[in-house]
Design a protein around this motif. Structure first.
Motif, PDB file in Angstrom:
ATOM      1  N   GLU A  14     -25.369   7.498  42.815  1.00  9.16           N
ATOM      2  CA  GLU A  14     -24.168   8.323  42.781  1.00  9.16           C
ATOM      3  C   GLU A  14     -24.642   9.719  43.862  1.00  9.16           C
ATOM      4  O   GLU A  14     -23.610  10.324  44.460  1.00  9.16           O
ATOM      5  CB  GLU A  14     -24.110   8.838  41.358  1.00  9.16           C
ATOM      6  CG  GLU A  14     -22.770   9.872  41.039  1.00  9.16           C
ATOM      7  CD  GLU A  14     -22.615   9.973  39.411  1.00  9.16           C
ATOM      8  OE1 GLU A  14     -21.755  10.549  39.399  1.00  9.16           O
ATOM      9  OE2 GLU A  14     -23.279   9.480  38.631  1.00  9.16           O
ATOM     10  N   SER A  43     -25.634   2.041  40.398  1.00  4.38           N
ATOM     11  CA  SER A  43     -24.576   3.055  40.644  1.00  4.38           C
ATOM     12  C   SER A  43     -25.043   4.391  40.189  1.00  4.38           C
ATOM     13  O   SER A  43     -24.598   5.406  41.197  1.00  4.38           O
ATOM     14  CB  SER A  43     -23.398   2.481  40.027  1.00  4.38           C
ATOM     15  OG  SER A  43     -23.140   1.308  40.508  1.00  4.38           O
ATOM     16  N   PHE A  44     -25.444   4.546  39.262  1.00  5.59           N
ATOM     17  CA  PHE A  44     -26.003   5.803  38.748  1.00  5.59           C
ATOM     18  C   PHE A  44     -26.782   6.505  39.672  1.00  5.59           C
ATOM     19  O   PHE A  44     -26.851   7.746  39.841  1.00  5.59           O
ATOM     20  CB  PHE A  44     -26.444   5.904  37.226  1.00  5.59           C
ATOM     21  CG  PHE A  44     -27.287   7.110  36.770  1.00  5.59           C
ATOM     22  CD1 PHE A  44     -26.213   8.114  36.192  1.00  5.59           C
ATOM     23  CD2 PHE A  44     -28.398   7.169  36.781  1.00  5.59           C
ATOM     24  CE1 PHE A  44     -26.705   9.061  35.814  1.00  5.59           C
ATOM     25  CE2 PHE A  44     -29.075   8.633  36.003  1.00  5.59           C
ATOM     26  CZ  PHE A  44     -28.031   9.432  35.613  1.00  5.59           C
ATOM     27  N   ASN A  61     -26.232  -3.450  37.597  1.00  5.46           N
ATOM     28  CA  ASN A  61     -25.328  -2.898  38.754  1.00  5.46           C
ATOM     29  C   ASN A  61     -24.926  -1.454  38.225  1.00  5.46           C
ATOM     30  O   ASN A  61     -24.957  -0.703  39.111  1.00  5.46           O
ATOM     31  CB  ASN A  61     -24.133  -3.506  38.738  1.00  5.46           C
ATOM     32  CG  ASN A  61     -24.423  -4.886  39.603  1.00  5.46           C
ATOM     33  OD1 ASN A  61     -25.556  -5.025  40.083  1.00  5.46           O
ATOM     34  ND2 ASN A  61     -23.378  -5.719  39.317  1.00  5.46           N
ATOM     35  N   LYS A  62     -24.715  -1.123  36.854  1.00  5.38           N
ATOM     36  CA  LYS A  62     -24.495   0.214  36.132  1.00  5.38           C
ATOM     37  C   LYS A  62     -25.414   1.209  36.812  1.00  5.38           C
ATOM     38  O   LYS A  62     -25.475   2.453  37.132  1.00  5.38           O
ATOM     39  CB  LYS A  62     -24.123   0.178  34.953  1.00  5.38           C
ATOM     40  CG  LYS A  62     -22.685  -0.537  34.610  1.00  5.38           C
ATOM     41  CD  LYS A  62     -22.293  -0.335  33.339  1.00  5.38           C
ATOM     42  CE  LYS A  62     -20.913  -1.043  32.791  1.00  5.38           C
ATOM     43  NZ  LYS A  62     -20.628  -1.164  31.516  1.00  5.38           N
ATOM     44  N   ILE A  63     -26.873   0.724  36.433  1.00  5.13           N
ATOM     45  CA  ILE A  63     -28.010   1.700  36.705  1.00  5.13           C
ATOM     46  C   ILE A  63     -28.225   1.937  38.132  1.00  5.13           C
ATOM     47  O   ILE A  63     -28.406   3.196  38.385  1.00  5.13           O
ATOM     48  CB  ILE A  63     -29.281   0.970  36.197  1.00  5.13           C
ATOM     49  CG1 ILE A  63     -29.313   0.613  34.592  1.00  5.13           C
ATOM     50  CG2 ILE A  63     -30.658   1.662  36.509  1.00  5.13           C
ATOM     51  CD1 ILE A  63     -30.352  -0.160  33.976  1.00  5.13           C
TER      52      ILE A  63
END
Length: 200
Positions: free
Chosen positions: A9, A5-6, A1-3
């Motif tokens: 962005e 979101s990056f 999920n963090k990837i």
């Protein structure tokens, strides 16, 4: 999920206040970030895969072939990463600002996360491959398939071909097309000098 979101962005920052990415499929919140992580893993592993291929081929090459092959192999990987980074940090903000600004009045821009990932992957791959122009050109000159004088003489045709190529692989707007075509032509000019230096 963090990837994910990056990667999302650049678009999130350009969307109007209150607008977000959406998921039109029940499984998309899981499958799309998973697909993003898988593609990133392949991209990170590619230098190691290419090294294994090189280790298999290298014993059958002559010494002068190895001297040229190693720099070309390393530069091709670095140029691909450079092209993808250029697309993400330079092209995406400008391109997405243009698309958001041209949204007709009364239309709410709500981009599906799966469609956005496909859009991003196509452009990252296209820019990564576009930045391989110096490697391809040096190989053509080194193998004798194309003469250096021919590259210099046909600059106009190459410039036209680059813009046509950029029109096919980028979204249908002049901003995206120019963002790819201008660096490609700059790389073409630089590889002419590299090929001349190597030949000399």
């Amino acid at each position: 999920n963090k990837i994910f979101s990056f990667v999302a962005e650049p678009l999130i920052h350009k969307l109007p206040v209150g607008a977000t990415l959406i998921a039109t499929s029940v499984v998309a919140p899981f499958t799309v970030p998973f697909k993003m992580a898988l593609l990133l893993a392949v991209g990170i592993a590619m230098p190691f895969v290419l090294y294994q291929a090189w280790a298999f081929v290298a014993p059958g090459l002559y010494r002068h072939e190895k001297k040229l092959a190693v720099p070309l192999l390393v530069s091709s990987v670095l140029l691909f990463y450079l092209g993808a980074a250029f697309a993400y940090y330079v092209v995406f903000p400008v391109m997405l600002s243009f698309f958001v600004a041209t949204t007709p009045h009364g239309v709410q821009m709500m981009t599906d996360m799966g469609s956005y990932l496909d859009f991003v992957m196509i452009l990252l791959l296209a820019f990564g491959l576009a930045f391989e122009v110096p490697v391809a050109t040096v190989l053509l000159v080194w193998t004798g398939f194309v003469k250096l004088a021919t590259l210099k003489k046909n600059r106009g045709f190459v410039l036209l071909g680059i813009f046509i190529f950029a029109a096919f692989v980028t979204p249908p707007d002049a901003v995206s097309q120019s963002a790819m075509a201008v660096p490609m032509y700059f790389l073409y000019e630089s590889c002419i000098w590299i090929a001349w230096f190597m030949r000399g």
